[in-house]
Motif scaffolding. Structure first.
Motif, PDB file in Angstrom:
ATOM      1  N   VAL A  38       0.849  -1.193   0.000  1.00 43.45           N
ATOM      2  CA  VAL A  38       0.000   0.000   0.000  1.00 43.45           C
ATOM      3  C   VAL A  38       0.888   1.248   0.000  1.00 43.45           C
ATOM      4  O   VAL A  38       1.758   1.406   0.851  1.00 43.45           O
ATOM      5  CB  VAL A  38      -0.924   0.005   1.227  1.00 43.45           C
ATOM      6  N   GLY A  39       0.683   2.100  -0.982  1.00 44.61           N
ATOM      7  CA  GLY A  39       1.441   3.348  -1.058  1.00 44.61           C
ATOM      8  C   GLY A  39       2.840   3.217  -1.621  1.00 44.61           C
ATOM      9  O   GLY A  39       3.582   4.200  -1.664  1.00 44.61           O
ATOM     10  N   GLN A  40       3.233   2.035  -2.072  1.00 43.94           N
ATOM     11  CA  GLN A  40       4.607   1.846  -2.558  1.00 43.94           C
ATOM     12  C   GLN A  40       4.890   2.775  -3.738  1.00 43.94           C
ATOM     13  O   GLN A  40       4.094   2.919  -4.650  1.00 43.94           O
ATOM     14  CB  GLN A  40       4.822   0.394  -2.980  1.00 43.94           C
ATOM     15  N   GLY A  41       6.049   3.403  -3.700  1.00 44.43           N
ATOM     16  CA  GLY A  41       6.433   4.354  -4.737  1.00 44.43           C
ATOM     17  C   GLY A  41       6.022   5.779  -4.443  1.00 44.43           C
ATOM     18  O   GLY A  41       6.515   6.720  -5.068  1.00 44.43           O
ATOM     19  N   ALA A  42       5.108   5.965  -3.479  1.00 38.48           N
ATOM     20  CA  ALA A  42       4.643   7.306  -3.121  1.00 38.48           C
ATOM     21  C   ALA A  42       5.319   7.775  -1.837  1.00 38.48           C
ATOM     22  O   ALA A  42       5.724   6.976  -0.999  1.00 38.48           O
ATOM     23  CB  ALA A  42       3.122   7.307  -2.935  1.00 38.48           C
ATOM     24  N   LEU A  43       5.424   9.076  -1.699  1.00 35.71           N
ATOM     25  CA  LEU A  43       5.935   9.698  -0.490  1.00 35.71           C
ATOM     26  C   LEU A  43       4.794  10.390   0.240  1.00 35.71           C
ATOM     27  O   LEU A  43       3.743  10.670  -0.337  1.00 35.71           O
ATOM     28  CB  LEU A  43       7.039  10.714  -0.806  1.00 35.71           C
ATOM     29  N   CYS A  44       5.021  10.678   1.495  1.00 37.06           N
ATOM     30  CA  CYS A  44       4.038  11.360   2.328  1.00 37.06           C
ATOM     31  C   CYS A  44       4.752  12.484   3.075  1.00 37.06           C
ATOM     32  O   CYS A  44       5.797  12.251   3.679  1.00 37.06           O
ATOM     33  CB  CYS A  44       3.441  10.351   3.315  1.00 37.06           C
ATOM     34  N   VAL A  45       4.201  13.681   3.001  1.00 41.61           N
ATOM     35  CA  VAL A  45       4.723  14.792   3.794  1.00 41.61           C
ATOM     36  C   VAL A  45       3.734  15.042   4.924  1.00 41.61           C
ATOM     37  O   VAL A  45       2.602  15.475   4.702  1.00 41.61           O
ATOM     38  CB  VAL A  45       4.922  16.072   2.963  1.00 41.61           C
ATOM     39  N   GLU A  46       4.164  14.716   6.140  1.00 44.88           N
ATOM     40  CA  GLU A  46       3.310  14.798   7.320  1.00 44.88           C
ATOM     41  C   GLU A  46       3.624  16.068   8.095  1.00 44.88           C
ATOM     42  O   GLU A  46       4.785  16.498   8.162  1.00 44.88           O
ATOM     43  CB  GLU A  46       3.554  13.578   8.203  1.00 44.88           C
ATOM     44  N   CYS A  47       2.602  16.679   8.689  1.00 43.28           N
ATOM     45  CA  CYS A  47       2.808  17.897   9.471  1.00 43.28           C
ATOM     46  C   CYS A  47       1.733  17.997  10.554  1.00 43.28           C
ATOM     47  O   CYS A  47       0.842  17.163  10.637  1.00 43.28           O
ATOM     48  CB  CYS A  47       2.777  19.140   8.578  1.00 43.28           C
ATOM     49  N   ARG A  48       1.847  19.026  11.371  1.00 41.76           N
ATOM     50  CA  ARG A  48       0.817  19.255  12.399  1.00 41.76           C
ATOM     51  C   ARG A  48      -0.427  19.859  11.745  1.00 41.76           C
ATOM     52  O   ARG A  48      -0.330  20.699  10.843  1.00 41.76           O
ATOM     53  CB  ARG A  48       1.355  20.201  13.485  1.00 41.76           C
ATOM     54  N   GLY A  49      -1.589  19.435  12.225  1.00 46.65           N
ATOM     55  CA  GLY A  49      -2.838  19.894  11.641  1.00 46.65           C
ATOM     56  C   GLY A  49      -3.163  21.344  11.905  1.00 46.65           C
ATOM     57  O   GLY A  49      -4.051  21.907  11.260  1.00 46.65           O
ATOM     58  N   ASN A  50      -2.435  21.981  12.847  1.00 50.41           N
ATOM     59  CA  ASN A  50      -2.714  23.388  13.163  1.00 50.41           C
ATOM     60  C   ASN A  50      -1.644  24.339  12.631  1.00 50.41           C
ATOM     61  O   ASN A  50      -1.663  25.528  12.945  1.00 50.41           O
ATOM     62  CB  ASN A  50      -2.859  23.577  14.677  1.00 50.41           C
ATOM     63  N   ASP A  51      -0.705  23.832  11.832  1.00 48.70           N
ATOM     64  CA  ASP A  51       0.343  24.685  11.264  1.00 48.70           C
ATOM     65  C   ASP A  51      -0.138  25.210   9.917  1.00 48.70           C
ATOM     66  O   ASP A  51       0.110  24.625   8.868  1.00 48.70           O
ATOM     67  CB  ASP A  51       1.643  23.892  11.106  1.00 48.70           C
ATOM     68  N   GLU A  52      -0.835  26.330   9.932  1.00 48.51           N
ATOM     69  CA  GLU A  52      -1.480  26.848   8.732  1.00 48.51           C
ATOM     70  C   GLU A  52      -0.482  27.226   7.642  1.00 48.51           C
ATOM     71  O   GLU A  52      -0.757  27.055   6.451  1.00 48.51           O
ATOM     72  CB  GLU A  52      -2.353  28.058   9.096  1.00 48.51           C
ATOM     73  N   PHE A  53       0.679  27.743   8.038  1.00 50.27           N
ATOM     74  CA  PHE A  53       1.694  28.133   7.056  1.00 50.27           C
ATOM     75  C   PHE A  53       2.166  26.914   6.260  1.00 50.27           C
ATOM     76  O   PHE A  53       2.189  26.925   5.027  1.00 50.27           O
ATOM     77  CB  PHE A  53       2.885  28.801   7.757  1.00 50.27           C
ATOM     78  N   VAL A  54       2.525  25.855   6.966  1.00 45.56           N
ATOM     79  CA  VAL A  54       3.018  24.643   6.308  1.00 45.56           C
ATOM     80  C   VAL A  54       1.909  23.985   5.490  1.00 45.56           C
ATOM     81  O   VAL A  54       2.137  23.526   4.367  1.00 45.56           O
ATOM     82  CB  VAL A  54       3.594  23.660   7.349  1.00 45.56           C
ATOM     83  N   LEU A  55       0.696  23.950   6.038  1.00 39.37           N
ATOM     84  CA  LEU A  55      -0.426  23.343   5.316  1.00 39.37           C
ATOM     85  C   LEU A  55      -0.701  24.075   4.007  1.00 39.37           C
ATOM     86  O   LEU A  55      -0.970  23.441   2.982  1.00 39.37           O
ATOM     87  CB  LEU A  55      -1.681  23.364   6.197  1.00 39.37           C
TER      88      LEU A  55
END
Length: 312
Positions: A198-215
């Motif tokens: 599942v998800g092989q070959g894909a990347l995920c960029v994870e962050c905090r749900g309240n960081d509006e700038f990064v989101l």
């Protein structure tokens, strides 16, 4: 100027793919007129520390992400780059997937000592993989093969191919592509033969749900077709309560019907020895609903019993 600290595992592959993401984000910031600087922070995970046993025996979910997620909670980093196949189906409350970049080649591939293909391997050939999913499908296709566990980074596994007498090893094509080892690939295995993780070959960029700038920044970095396909696969995984320690595979592709995306999802559950394998394909437009429905189809066929046996 906003400084963004990016968390990553310290393997060569992790550093390479994180560096590629950061470079793309720098270019995106220039295009959007946003002033940012990026800093990498290396983090060692449980999965990196335990290399002498197979992943299925280590137990638990998130073997390669938990310590990195804790760094997000603690404010030590602002985002993290993961291989999507390492991500548990459910994220901790407060953390979100900010972006799923364009997917690399999702297929498994075979690296052999003599450059031969899977069908050309001799009877009883010794094949290395740490994945129950790969072992299951390989033995379903060729029960004569001798499957043995092999762990470590790409470079060390390639060395073990020669030093430990393997006739072949199985790896994800994406990692070899990203690190420049694609010339070592003897054969790409079709998804019909070896359904990816599942998800092989894909990347995920994870962050905090309240960081509006990064989101807001990551919103412009997300590749929607990849995100839809991966969402369907992860819904399938979540319904089966699976992880990288059990033989589950899924791969989704997108088509078009009247201008609307249509997802074709294939899912697989099997026993490590390949003697039992359930595999079905379904289509739909809602990734979460599609993944769940496909999982339910396999559950009715006995998937839960197979997974209980593996976990036991």
């Amino acid at each position: 100027m906003r400084k963004i600290v990016v968390g990553t595992r310290q393997s060569a592959l992790a550093l390479t793919q994180t560096g590629q993401v950061v470079e793309q984000l720098r270019e995106l910031c220039q295009k959007l007129g946003i002033e940012c600087e990026f800093e990498l922070k290396k983090i060692v995970t449980k999965g990196d520390r335990i290399l002498d046993v197979t992943l299925s025996k280590v137990g638990g979910k998130g073997l390669f992400v938990k310590e990195i997620e804790q760094a997000l909670f603690d404010g030590e980093i602002d985002m993290a780059v993961h291989s999507m196949k390492d991500m548990p189906a459910e994220l901790p409350e407060g953390l979100v997937v900010g972006a799923v970049p364009h997917r690399e080649d999702p297929r498994d591939c075979l690296i052999t000592s003599g450059g031969v293909t899977l069908d050309e391997l001799p009877q009883g050939a010794k094949v290395g993989t740490s994945s129950l999913r790969r072992s299951c499908q390989l033995q379903n296709y060729r029960a004569d093969l001798q499957i043995e566990s092999i762990r470590g980074n790409i470079d060390s596994r390639l060395k073990k191919l020669e030093s430990e007498g393997f006739d072949a090893i199985l790896l994800a094509a994406a990692g070899l592509h990203r690190t420049g080892w694609q010339d070592r690939i003897s054969e790409y295995l079709p998804t019909e033969l070896s359904l990816p993780a599942v998800g092989q070959g894909a990347l995920c960029v994870e962050c905090r749900g309240n960081d509006e700038f990064v989101l807001e920044l990551l919103k412009h970095f997300n590749h929607e077709p990849t995100a839809l396909a991966v969402a369907a696969e992860r819904s399938f995984l979540g319904r089966l309560n699976g992880g990288c320690q059990v033989p589950i595979g899924a791969y989704a592709s997108l088509g078009d019907e009247g201008g609307n995306p249509v997802i074709t999802l294939t899912g697989m559950v099997g026993s490590p020895d390949g003697k039992q394998m359930l595999k079905e394909t379904m289509t739909g437009t809602d990734p979460d609903k599609l993944g769940s429905q496909l999982a339910d189809t396999l559950i009715r066929q006995g998937a839960v019993d197979i997974l209980a046996m593996v976990r036991g």
